[in-house]
Design an enzyme around this catalytic site. Structure first.
Site, PDB file in Angstrom:
ATOM      1  N   HIS A  20      74.349  37.970  17.356  1.00 57.31           N
ATOM      2  CA  HIS A  20      73.563  37.678  16.145  1.00 57.31           C
ATOM      3  C   HIS A  20      72.927  38.960  15.609  1.00 57.31           C
ATOM      4  CE1 HIS A  20      73.854  33.988  18.501  1.00 57.31           C
ATOM      5  NE2 HIS A  20      73.691  33.309  17.374  1.00 57.31           N
ATOM      6  N   HIS A 251      73.889  35.828  10.210  1.00 52.10           N
ATOM      7  CA  HIS A 251      73.094  35.216  11.282  1.00 52.10           C
ATOM      8  C   HIS A 251      73.759  35.393  12.649  1.00 52.10           C
ATOM      9  CE1 HIS A 251      70.990  32.203  13.710  1.00 52.10           C
ATOM     10  NE2 HIS A 251      72.198  31.885  14.132  1.00 52.10           N
ATOM     11  N   SER A 371      45.968   7.597  34.681  1.00 53.49           N
ATOM     12  CA  SER A 371      47.167   6.927  35.184  1.00 53.49           C
ATOM     13  C   SER A 371      47.909   7.822  36.166  1.00 53.49           C
ATOM     14  CB  SER A 371      48.105   6.579  34.025  1.00 53.49           C
ATOM     15  OG  SER A 371      47.476   5.695  33.132  1.00 53.49           O
ATOM     16  N   GLU A 398      53.945  16.227  25.700  1.00 53.43           N
ATOM     17  CA  GLU A 398      54.652  16.434  26.970  1.00 53.43           C
ATOM     18  C   GLU A 398      55.473  17.725  26.970  1.00 53.43           C
ATOM     19  OE1 GLU A 398      54.855  13.679  25.115  1.00 53.43           O
ATOM     20  OE2 GLU A 398      53.695  12.224  26.278  1.00 53.43           O
ATOM     21  N   HIS A 448      54.508   6.084  37.507  1.00 55.29           N
ATOM     22  CA  HIS A 448      55.075   4.883  36.893  1.00 55.29           C
ATOM     23  C   HIS A 448      56.599   5.015  36.907  1.00 55.29           C
ATOM     24  CE1 HIS A 448      50.911   4.891  35.848  1.00 55.29           C
ATOM     25  NE2 HIS A 448      50.974   3.693  35.295  1.00 55.29           N
ATOM     26  N   HIS A 460      58.831   1.700  28.918  1.00 51.12           N
ATOM     27  CA  HIS A 460      58.077   2.522  29.856  1.00 51.12           C
ATOM     28  C   HIS A 460      58.705   2.599  31.246  1.00 51.12           C
ATOM     29  CE1 HIS A 460      55.217   2.489  26.689  1.00 51.12           C
ATOM     30  NE2 HIS A 460      54.233   3.017  27.405  1.00 51.12           N
TER      31      HIS A 460
HETATM   32  C1  LIG Z   1      66.821  23.882  20.083  1.00 52.05           C
HETATM   33  C2  LIG Z   1      67.900  24.640  19.417  1.00 52.05           C
HETATM   34  N1  LIG Z   1      68.629  24.057  18.457  1.00 52.05           N
HETATM   35  C3  LIG Z   1      69.641  24.710  17.861  1.00 52.05           C
HETATM   36  C4  LIG Z   1      69.949  25.984  18.223  1.00 52.05           C
HETATM   37  C5  LIG Z   1      71.125  26.713  17.584  1.00 52.05           C
HETATM   38  N2  LIG Z   1      70.625  27.768  16.696  1.00 52.05           N
HETATM   39  C6  LIG Z   1      70.523  29.032  17.098  1.00 52.05           C
HETATM   40  S1  LIG Z   1      69.865  30.032  15.938  1.00 52.05           S
HETATM   41  C7  LIG Z   1      69.726  28.755  14.848  1.00 52.05           C
HETATM   42  C8  LIG Z   1      69.165  28.980  13.489  1.00 52.05           C
HETATM   43  C9  LIG Z   1      67.839  29.568  13.601  1.00 52.05           C
HETATM   44  O1  LIG Z   1      67.376  29.926  12.368  1.00 52.05           O
HETATM   45  P1  LIG Z   1      66.293  31.061  12.291  1.00 52.05           P
HETATM   46  O2  LIG Z   1      65.300  30.879  13.326  1.00 52.05           O
HETATM   47  O3  LIG Z   1      65.836  31.099  10.884  1.00 52.05           O
HETATM   48  O4  LIG Z   1      67.104  32.356  12.664  1.00 52.05           O
HETATM   49  P2  LIG Z   1      67.755  33.426  11.686  1.00 52.05           P
HETATM   50  O5  LIG Z   1      69.009  32.794  11.136  1.00 52.05           O
HETATM   51  O6  LIG Z   1      66.780  33.720  10.631  1.00 52.05           O
HETATM   52  O7  LIG Z   1      68.062  34.562  12.574  1.00 52.05           O
HETATM   53  C10 LIG Z   1      70.171  27.573  15.416  1.00 52.05           C
HETATM   54  C11 LIG Z   1      70.206  26.281  14.709  1.00 52.05           C
HETATM   55  C12 LIG Z   1      69.167  26.567  19.244  1.00 52.05           C
HETATM   56  N3  LIG Z   1      69.406  27.792  19.703  1.00 52.05           N
HETATM   57  N4  LIG Z   1      68.137  25.887  19.791  1.00 52.05           N
END
Ligand SMILES: Cc1ncc(C[n+]2csc(CCOP(=O)(O)OP(=O)(O)O)c2C)c(N)n1
Ligand SMILES: [Mg+2]
Length: 667
Positions: A20, A251, A371, A398, A448, A460
């Site tokens: 990236h 990206h 609990s 959580e 639980h 639950h």
């Molecule tokens: C929980 C989660 N969901 C989906 C992804 C896949 N994913 C990696 S980067 C990204 C986009 C993130 O966007 P942003 O934070 O704006 O990063 P930028 O493109 O600006 O570098 C996604 C959906 C992930 N790594 N974690």
């Protein structure tokens, strides 16, 4: 200096043909200001306890951090490591992995986790500061988060918690580039992040992320703030890429040779791939002197401190020598009294001993303190401005609780435990998985734990959760059968410095099934609780509340001449780690019946061929617990009937061997 980061990121992603580049290129300016002028880390002593913590919550931008580590001179981040970005065995994993190289304070990649983990780190810093003072503990936690981190629900829990507690030493730089994978963030959000953070009590500022002085001033202001700070950095993703900057195409894909060549011209960077001119490298390396000096002064203060021994003990996280004997006294006391109590209550009893014997446990619950029974003497609550406490009211959060516990454990100085209902482990699962991946001593108190909770009903009542948790590598899932096993499991969880643990505990009362305390029998994961009188006809395997049922069934069977052994299996993972000989001796060669008020998934590993399982086939129901056990036929009568059927001569015709109608659902 920022361009050095940019081109290393471009070149490494290009070499790996994967990664990236956009985020490191966009955040290079802001990150350069943070690392060169503010962050107190010393590559020569990456574990310095009073270092600032840096968390790259937008973990996909890992090359940003690797490039910075090379430029700063971390010994384990030579240029070759960047050239081997994302290759097997290289410290430069696709996303930053804690433990793979120095300075990666936490594993990130699942968006939002880093931010929430950083809340735990910032909290631990204040708590350790309350104990050891400014001389020894006085650092900040910095986060770089992306649009994705802020969109994740987990971020709301984390922001709310940090704002409430007033964690003024937490500083978040938001890579506000308006782009995520699908395109413009406008496709899916129109929230004003500044308003959102502000509403939770954060100090917020907006900067041009490509204007170093603006970012510098914002960081300076954040240091003066008593509130956590959000610095929104307006950036262009892939800054410097002539045709691709500002679009989603930078990206997560290599830019391509032609685009990188044009970027070199555009940014006036006439150097070959992976070549950093000597003056720029020297400038970067020179920036570490600020932190190195701070570290030297800190070392002098530590050497002169009368708290030196206590501080170093806290950092090591070892259990004191008196811990074992105190737990042994507790277990002897329990055996003498043989209480009939819920294992959640037994856990509270164990915690009374533990929290008095240890000074570094930090308890908490996601609004289920009464609990989960997680609060004991001498713990007092942590509150805004009151960080000398040892108990966190995490609120109904959580996931942030689990992530914050990861941060507390990673920071060092404390052993975190936190409670919720077992069924809501799903809400925390992303962070539980990271506890395991990072090998952190985080203890989940999940009460639980079955239909035995009764009237609250199927929403639950966990059914698939034991299987789901057991499926996570390096996570010890304990389900103790009585007060003695509960104390044993607590002892094992605390004594596992590189594994998280889950304690699955009953709401309903259970008898004490153990009568001796010679050794910690739960340590082997499973053991013969009651041997058959002579060679076994059948072996009953059970965990937690179902051990009582197994014992009752064994009694009935033996009265009718069927020799049954009962095996208690409080921790499958530990049993799996035992020798094959031990496992074979415990499991025996007679047919086996597994009994657990949960899904069968996973049980066949222990039952083998020719056995049976008694448990849940679907969701539970609302009603009093004893009725539910009867309704779902998880009873000693059912065990007896199944055992009898299993032992029927095999020569009979299929119709004769099919189980009675009422039992067909079970077998
Ligand atoms: C929980 C989660 N969901 C989906 C992804 C896949 N994913 C990696 S980067 C990204 C986009 C993130 O966007 P942003 O934070 O704006 O990063 P930028 O493109 O600006 O570098 C996604 C959906 C992930 N790594 N974690
Ligand atoms: Mg973005």
């Amino acid at each position: 200096m920022a361009n050095a980061v940019r081109f290393l990121a471009m070149d490494a992603v290009e070499a790996a043909k994967s990664g990236h580049p956009g985020m490191p290129m966009g955040m290079a300016d802001a990150a350069a200001v943070l690392f060169a002028r503010h962050l107190n880390i010393d590559p020569l002593d990456p574990q310095w306890p009073d270092r600032d913590r840096f968390v790259l919550s937008a973990g996909h931008g890992s090359m940003l951090q690797y490039a910075l580590h090379y430029l700063l001179g971390y010994a384990d981040m030579p240029l070759e490591a960047l050239q081997r970005f994302r290759q097997l065995g290289s410290p430069t994993a696709g996303h930053p992995e804690h433990g793979h190289c120095a300075g990666i304070e936490t594993t990130t990649g699942p968006l939002g986790q880093g931010l929430a983990t950083a809340v735990g780190m910032a909290l631990a810093e204040r708590m350790l500061n309350a104990r050891f003072g400014d001389d020894l503990v006085n650092h900040r936690t910095y986060v770089i988060a992306g649009d994705g981190c802020l969109m994740e629900g987990l971020s709301q829990e984390a922001i709310d918690l940090a704002g409430h507690l007033g964690l003024g030493r937490l500083v978040v730089l938001w890579d506000n580039n308006g782009i995520s994978i699908d395109g413009s963030t406008g496709l899916s959000t129109s929230t004003c992040q500044l308003d959102r953070f502000s509403a939770s009590g954060w100090a917020v500022t907006e900067t041009d992320g490509h204007a170093p002085d603006e970012v510098d001033a914002a960081l300076e202001a954040a240091k003066q703030s008593s509130r956590p700070s959000l610095i929104a950095c307006r950036t262009i993703i892939g800054f410097g890429a002539p045709t691709k900057a500002g679009t989603e195409s930078v990206h997560g894909a290599p830019l391509g040779a032609a685009e990188i060549e044009s970027a070199r011209k555009k940014l006036d960077w006439p150097y070959p791939p992976f070549v950093i001119p000597a003056d720029i490298l020297a400038a970067w390396r020179g920036t570490t002197e600020r932190a190195a000096k701070a570290r030297r002064l800190w070392s002098q203060r530590l050497a002169a401190s009368d708290r030196k021994g206590a501080f170093e003990r806290a950092c090591r996280g070892e259990l004191p020598e008196h811990f074992g004997p105190r737990m042994r006294d507790l277990k002897e006391h329990l055996i003498a009294r043989a209480p009939r109590i819920a294992t959640r209550k037994a856990s509270e009893t164990a915690l009374q001993t533990i929290n008095a014997a240890l000074d570094n446990t930090v308890g908490g619950s996601a609004d289920l303190t009464h609990s989960n029974l997680t609060l004991t003497k001498p713990l007092t609550p942590v509150a805004p401005g009151r960080f000398d406490g040892r108990y966190l009211h995490y609120g109904i959060r959580e996931h942030a609780m689990a992530a914050a516990m990861n941060g507390i454990a990673l920071h060092g100085g404390f052993i975190p435990y936190g409670g919720t209902f077992l069924v809501f482990s799903d809400y925390a699962r992303g962070a539980i998985r990271l506890s395991a991946l990072m090998r952190q001593r985080v203890i989940y108190v999940l009460t639980h734990d079955s239909i035995g909770l009764g009237e609250d009903g199927p929403t639950h009542q966990p059914v698939e959760h034991l299987a789901a948790l057991r499926a996570i590598p390096n996570l010890n899932v304990f389900r103790p059968a009585d007060a003695v096993e509960t104390a044993e499991c607590w002892e094992l969880a605390l004594g596992s410095p590189s594994s998280p643990s889950v304690l699955c505990l009953s709401r309903q009362n259970l008898p004490t099934v153990r009568s001796e305390v010679l050794e910690n029998r739960s340590a082997r994961g499973a053991y013969v609780l009651e041997e058959a009188d002579g060679s076994r006809d059948v072996t009953l395997l059970a965990t937690g509340s179902e051990v009582e049922i197994a014992l009752a069934a064994a009694g009935v069977l033996s009265a009718s001449g069927i020799r049954a052994a009962v095996v208690s299996m409080p921790c499958w993972e530990r049993f799996e780690a035992e020798s094959a000989d031990y496992r074979a001796a415990v499991l025996g060669t007679a047919p086996r019946i597994g009994i657990e008020a949960a899904a069968r998934f996973g049980w066949d590993r222990w039952i083998g061929d020719g056995g049976a399982f008694i448990g849940m086939q679907g969701f539970g129901a609302s009603g009093p617990a004893p009725e539910l056990y009867r309704h779902f036929q998880i009873t000693s009568e059912a065990v007896v009937a199944v055992a009898v059927r299993l032992l029927e001569p095999r020569s009979k015709s299929p119709t004769e061997t099919s189980p009675p109608r009422s039992l067909s659902r079970i077998v």
